[in-house]
Design an enzyme around this catalytic site. Structure first.
Site, PDB file in Angstrom:
ATOM      1  N   TRP A  58       0.781  -1.349  -0.075  1.00 21.13           N
ATOM      2  CA  TRP A  58       0.056  -0.205   0.007  1.00 21.13           C
ATOM      3  C   TRP A  58       0.923   1.165  -0.002  1.00 21.13           C
ATOM      4  O   TRP A  58       0.485   2.243  -0.428  1.00 21.13           O
ATOM      5  CB  TRP A  58      -0.884   0.062   1.228  1.00 21.13           C
ATOM      6  CG  TRP A  58      -2.083  -0.922   1.121  1.00 21.13           C
ATOM      7  CD1 TRP A  58      -2.400  -1.863   0.308  1.00 21.13           C
ATOM      8  CD2 TRP A  58      -3.301  -0.573   1.642  1.00 21.13           C
ATOM      9  NE1 TRP A  58      -3.213  -2.369   0.247  1.00 21.13           N
ATOM     10  CE2 TRP A  58      -4.091  -1.585   1.185  1.00 21.13           C
ATOM     11  CE3 TRP A  58      -3.913   0.371   2.462  1.00 21.13           C
ATOM     12  CZ2 TRP A  58      -5.590  -1.618   1.443  1.00 21.13           C
ATOM     13  CZ3 TRP A  58      -5.253   0.193   2.880  1.00 21.13           C
ATOM     14  CH2 TRP A  58      -6.294  -1.000   2.349  1.00 21.13           C
ATOM     15  N   ASP A  76       3.945  -0.069  11.342  1.00 21.21           N
ATOM     16  CA  ASP A  76       3.615  -1.418  11.450  1.00 21.21           C
ATOM     17  C   ASP A  76       4.573  -1.974  12.795  1.00 21.21           C
ATOM     18  O   ASP A  76       5.631  -1.477  13.054  1.00 21.21           O
ATOM     19  CB  ASP A  76       3.853  -2.352  10.090  1.00 21.21           C
ATOM     20  CG  ASP A  76       2.918  -3.424  10.078  1.00 21.21           C
ATOM     21  OD1 ASP A  76       2.060  -3.571   9.281  1.00 21.21           O
ATOM     22  OD2 ASP A  76       3.233  -4.467  11.046  1.00 21.21           O
ATOM     23  N   ASP A 117      -4.797  -0.922   6.511  1.00 16.93           N
ATOM     24  CA  ASP A 117      -4.860  -2.250   6.366  1.00 16.93           C
ATOM     25  C   ASP A 117      -4.797  -3.390   7.326  1.00 16.93           C
ATOM     26  O   ASP A 117      -4.435  -4.663   7.194  1.00 16.93           O
ATOM     27  CB  ASP A 117      -4.187  -2.638   4.966  1.00 16.93           C
ATOM     28  CG  ASP A 117      -4.599  -4.003   4.267  1.00 16.93           C
ATOM     29  OD1 ASP A 117      -5.837  -4.426   4.333  1.00 16.93           O
ATOM     30  OD2 ASP A 117      -3.848  -4.527   3.500  1.00 16.93           O
ATOM     31  N   LYS A 157      -9.638  -1.605   6.613  1.00 19.44           N
ATOM     32  CA  LYS A 157     -10.169  -2.984   6.561  1.00 19.44           C
ATOM     33  C   LYS A 157     -10.921  -3.170   8.024  1.00 19.44           C
ATOM     34  O   LYS A 157     -10.307  -2.870   8.946  1.00 19.44           O
ATOM     35  CB  LYS A 157      -8.919  -3.929   6.354  1.00 19.44           C
ATOM     36  CG  LYS A 157      -9.427  -5.349   6.686  1.00 19.44           C
ATOM     37  CD  LYS A 157      -8.435  -6.255   5.934  1.00 19.44           C
ATOM     38  CE  LYS A 157      -7.171  -6.207   6.498  1.00 19.44           C
ATOM     39  NZ  LYS A 157      -6.204  -6.986   5.751  1.00 19.44           N
TER      40      LYS A 157
END
Ligand SMILES: C[S@@+](CC[C@H](N)C(=O)[O-])C[C@H]1O[C@@H](n2cnc3c(N)ncnc32)[C@H](O)[C@@H]1O
Length: 206
Positions: A58, A76, A117, A157
């Site tokens: 992404w 992340d 996501d 998401k």
């Protein structure tokens, strides 16, 4: 070593093959590509925040969409598997423990788009997986109050299930327009859906 069920179809999946061929870190890129083609959320020069960015597809998509006049910041728990150009930045850590100032940088410019996501470590128990997924979405939404500019856009998401309605309410209170979508490239068997929202309100509705 025995293969997991579905492994074969996974590896022969056209999105997986295309991602490999086009040097994207993951087939997930086609979900954002499809969403952005449909809703036109990311523009040249935009600043994009990517929550749950690893392995990095992404970010690759956003970096190409914003170009060198823009900026893409990812976070992340896991490291990226891509090289970033100068207008990309990455923080390895948990979004729940990272002060938002770290995303905004010294100038404190708000983001035009926040994408997430993020997926919890699934344990295969639908109730728990869906609860954890919705909690991440709610956290991301609360973050948008501080990091996304009014008028900005949001993609996240979410696993269908418990707490989905609560996440939807939180979304509606913050954005004038929204859609819930299931991209073509999202596996049919997967419970994931994507919340797509734009026109962030100045203040969340009560
Ligand atoms: C499906 S992957 C994202 C794929 C990515 N969009 C791409 O295109 O390469 C979901 C990611 O969410 C991350 N994640 C889950 N919970 C997180 C948290 N609390 N903070 C930061 N990252 C998180 C996971 O480590 C995982 O790498």
């Amino acid at each position: 070593m025995p293969h997991k069920m579905g492994d074969r179809s996974y590896r022969h999946d056209v999105y997986y093959q295309n991602a490999k061929k086009n040097n994207f870190a993951s087939r997930a890129v086609y979900k954002l590509d499809e969403i952005d083609k449909r809703f036109h959320l990311i523009h040249k020069g935009d600043h994009v925040l990517d929550l749950g960015a690893a392995p990095g597809s992404w970010m690759q998509y956003s970096l190409s969409a914003v170009g060198p006049a823009g900026r893409v910041v990812g976070i992340d728990l896991l490291p990226l598997k891509i090289q970033l150009p100068g207008y990309g930045a990455f923080i390895q850590g948990d979004i729940r423990e990272t002060p938002v100032e770290q995303f905004l940088g010294p100038e404190g410019r708000l983001f035009d788009v926040v994408v997430s996501d993020m997926a919890p470590n699934t344990i295969g128990v639908k109730f728990t997986d869906a609860t954890r997924s919705a909690a991440l979405v709610l956290f991301a939404l609360e973050m948008t109050d501080r990091v996304l500019r009014p008028g900005g856009s949001f993609v996240a998401k979410i696993f269908q299930g418990v707490d989905f309605d609560e996440a939807l309410r939180a979304l509606k209170s913050r954005f004038v327009r929204f859609k819930v979508v299931k991209p073509e490239s999202s596996r049919v068997a997967s419970k994931e859906m994507y919340l797509v929202a734009w026109e962030r309100r100045q203040e969340p509705l009560p």
